[in-house]
Design a protein around this motif. Structure first.
Motif, PDB file in Angstrom:
ATOM      1  N   GLN A  28     114.346 160.232  66.900  1.00  0.00           N
ATOM      2  CA  GLN A  28     114.087 160.116  65.476  1.00  0.00           C
ATOM      3  C   GLN A  28     114.770 158.946  64.795  1.00  0.00           C
ATOM      4  OE1 GLN A  28     114.951 163.877  63.762  1.00  0.00           O
ATOM      5  NE2 GLN A  28     113.086 164.807  64.512  1.00  0.00           N
ATOM      6  N   HIS A  33     107.367 157.538  61.739  1.00  0.00           N
ATOM      7  CA  HIS A  33     106.913 158.923  61.705  1.00  0.00           C
ATOM      8  C   HIS A  33     105.660 159.069  60.877  1.00  0.00           C
ATOM      9  CE1 HIS A  33     110.935 159.791  63.118  1.00  0.00           C
ATOM     10  NE2 HIS A  33     111.322 158.927  62.216  1.00  0.00           N
ATOM     11  N   VAL A  37     111.565 162.234  58.415  1.00  0.00           N
ATOM     12  CA  VAL A  37     112.690 162.981  58.967  1.00  0.00           C
ATOM     13  C   VAL A  37     113.426 163.640  57.803  1.00  0.00           C
ATOM     14  CG1 VAL A  37     114.932 162.699  60.100  1.00  0.00           C
ATOM     15  CG2 VAL A  37     112.968 161.377  60.886  1.00  0.00           C
TER      16      VAL A  37
END
Ligand code: G3P
Ligand code: CA
Length: 291
Positions: A28, A33, A37
Motif C-alpha cells: 500500500q 489505488h 488507503v
C-alpha cells in the motif's frame, strides 16, 4: 491474515468510481489505488485516547493497518508520542505537576512523562494509558503487523530530531528493507524536516503536510512522495495537479488528506481521487467508501 483486501464492492460517487481493490496490505505504501488507503489518525482516536498504544490496538481490532502518530522529544532526549507541544490537554500533568505551567513536553523528563495518565481524559475505562516512547510505539505497531505514518511534530523545537529518529528506527528494526519499502512513511508540516529525512535516508517514503501552491509543487517533488493537505483546502483540480507530477522516487506524487471523519467528506475527497484518507474514525470512512 494481514492481507486485507478485496471485494467487488464498487460504487459510483459523482464521477469517480470507488472500488475496494485486492491488494496485499504490504503494497500500500507506494501503489496507486482504486480506493484510498485509510489511515487511523493518532490511532483510532475517535474510540481510544489519541497516540496511545490502546489507540493503535483499536485500529488493529477494527481491521486497519495504517496508523498515524506524532513524535516529539523530552527534556532528557527521549522520543515520545504526543500531539500537542504541551502535556495538559491529554494527560493529568496539571494535577501531578501543578507548578510547571505551561507544561511543555520539552521541559519534562521521560521519567516524569511516564508517570502521567494519558487515558482518563478520554474516559475512565482508559485510565492508566501512558504517553508511549517511540520505542514502545514501534514495538506495538510491529507486533500488530501494522504500518506507520509518522509525523515529526514541531521539529523546530527539537534540533537534530530527524537523525535521532533515524537512530531509533534502525535500533528497532524499522529501517529494514521491508519496513522502509512497505510499512513506513515520514511526514511533517516542516519542509526542512522532510528534506532532512530524505537526505539522511533517501529510500524512505516522505510526505509534506500542507497545500503548497501548484506552481511550487515541482520543488516539493524533489524531496517528497506525498503532498498531504487538509481536506478543507482540497479540490479536484489540486489533486490532479499533484498527480501530474512524479515524486522523489519517480512515482506519481500522492495525496493523503486529513482529517476526514464523516461520510459526506469521505465521498467528496474520494471523488477527487485522493490516495489516502487520514481519519479519527476509520470504520466510518470505510463504510462511506463502500457505499
Ligand atoms: O496526518 C495529518 C495530521 O496529523 C496533521 O495534523 O495537527 O493532527 O497533527 P495534526
Ligand atoms: Ca499528526
Amino acid at each position: 491474515m494481514y492481507v486485507r483486501a478485496v471485494a467487488a464492492l464498487a460504487t459510483v460517487t459523482g464521477s469517480a468510481v470507488i472500488g475496494v481493490l485486492v491488494l496485499p496490505a504490504a503494497a500500500q505504501a507506494t501503489t496507486r489505488h482504486d480506493s484510498p488507503v485509510i489511515i487511523a489518525h493518532r490511532g483510532a482516536s475517535a474510540y481510544a485516547p489519541e497516540n496511545t498504544l490502546e489507540a493503535v490496538d483499536e485500529a488493529d481490532d477494527l481491521g486497519f493497518d495504517w496508523v498515524e502518530n506524532d513524535v516529539q522529544r523530552t527534556k532528557d532526549g527521549a522520543l515520545v508520542i504526543i500531539h500537542d507541544t504541551t502535556l495538559n490537554r491529554t494527560t493529568d500533568v496539571e494535577e501531578l505537576y501543578p507548578d510547571r505551567a505551561p507544561w511543555n513536553v520539552k521541559d519534562f523528563t521521560a521519567a516524569e512523562i511516564a508517570k502521567l495518565d494519558a487515558g482518563s481524559w478520554k474516559g475512565a475505562e482508559f485510565a492508566g494509558q501512558r504517553v508511549p516512547t517511540l520505542h514502545q510505539y514501534l514495538r506495538r505497531v510491529d507486533h500488530n503487523r501494522q504500518k506507520l505514518l509518522m509525523e515529526i511534530k514541531s521539529p523546530e523545537l527539537y534540533p537534530g530530531i530527524e537523525a535521532q529518529i533515524m537512530r531509533e528506527l534502525r535500533k528497532d528494526g524499522w529501517l529494514s528493507r521491508g519496513h522502509v519499502k512497505r510499512r513506513l512513511v515520514i511526514q511533517s508540516f516542516s519542509a526542512d524536516s522532510v528534506r532532512t529525512v530524505h537526505t539522511l535516508r533517501p529510500d524512505i517514503i516522505t510526505g509534506f503536510l500542507g497545500t503548497p501552491a501548484v506552481a511550487e509543487l515541482p520543488s516539493y517533488a524533489a524531496f517528497t512522495d506525498q503532498i498531504n493537505p487538509s481536506n478543507t483546502t482540497l479540490s479536484a483540480d489540486y489533486v490532479k495537479a499533484v498527480h501530474a507530477l512524479k515524486g522523489v522516487h519517480k512515482k506519481p506524487l500522492e495525496v493523503h488528506t486529513w482529517t476526514v471523519n464523516d461520510a459526506a467528506t469521505t465521498q467528496r475527497v474520494a471523488g477527487y481521487g485522493v490516495d489516502g484518507i487520514i481519519t479519527n474514525a476509520p470504520d466510518v470512512v470505510r463504510r462511506a467508501l463502500r457505499g
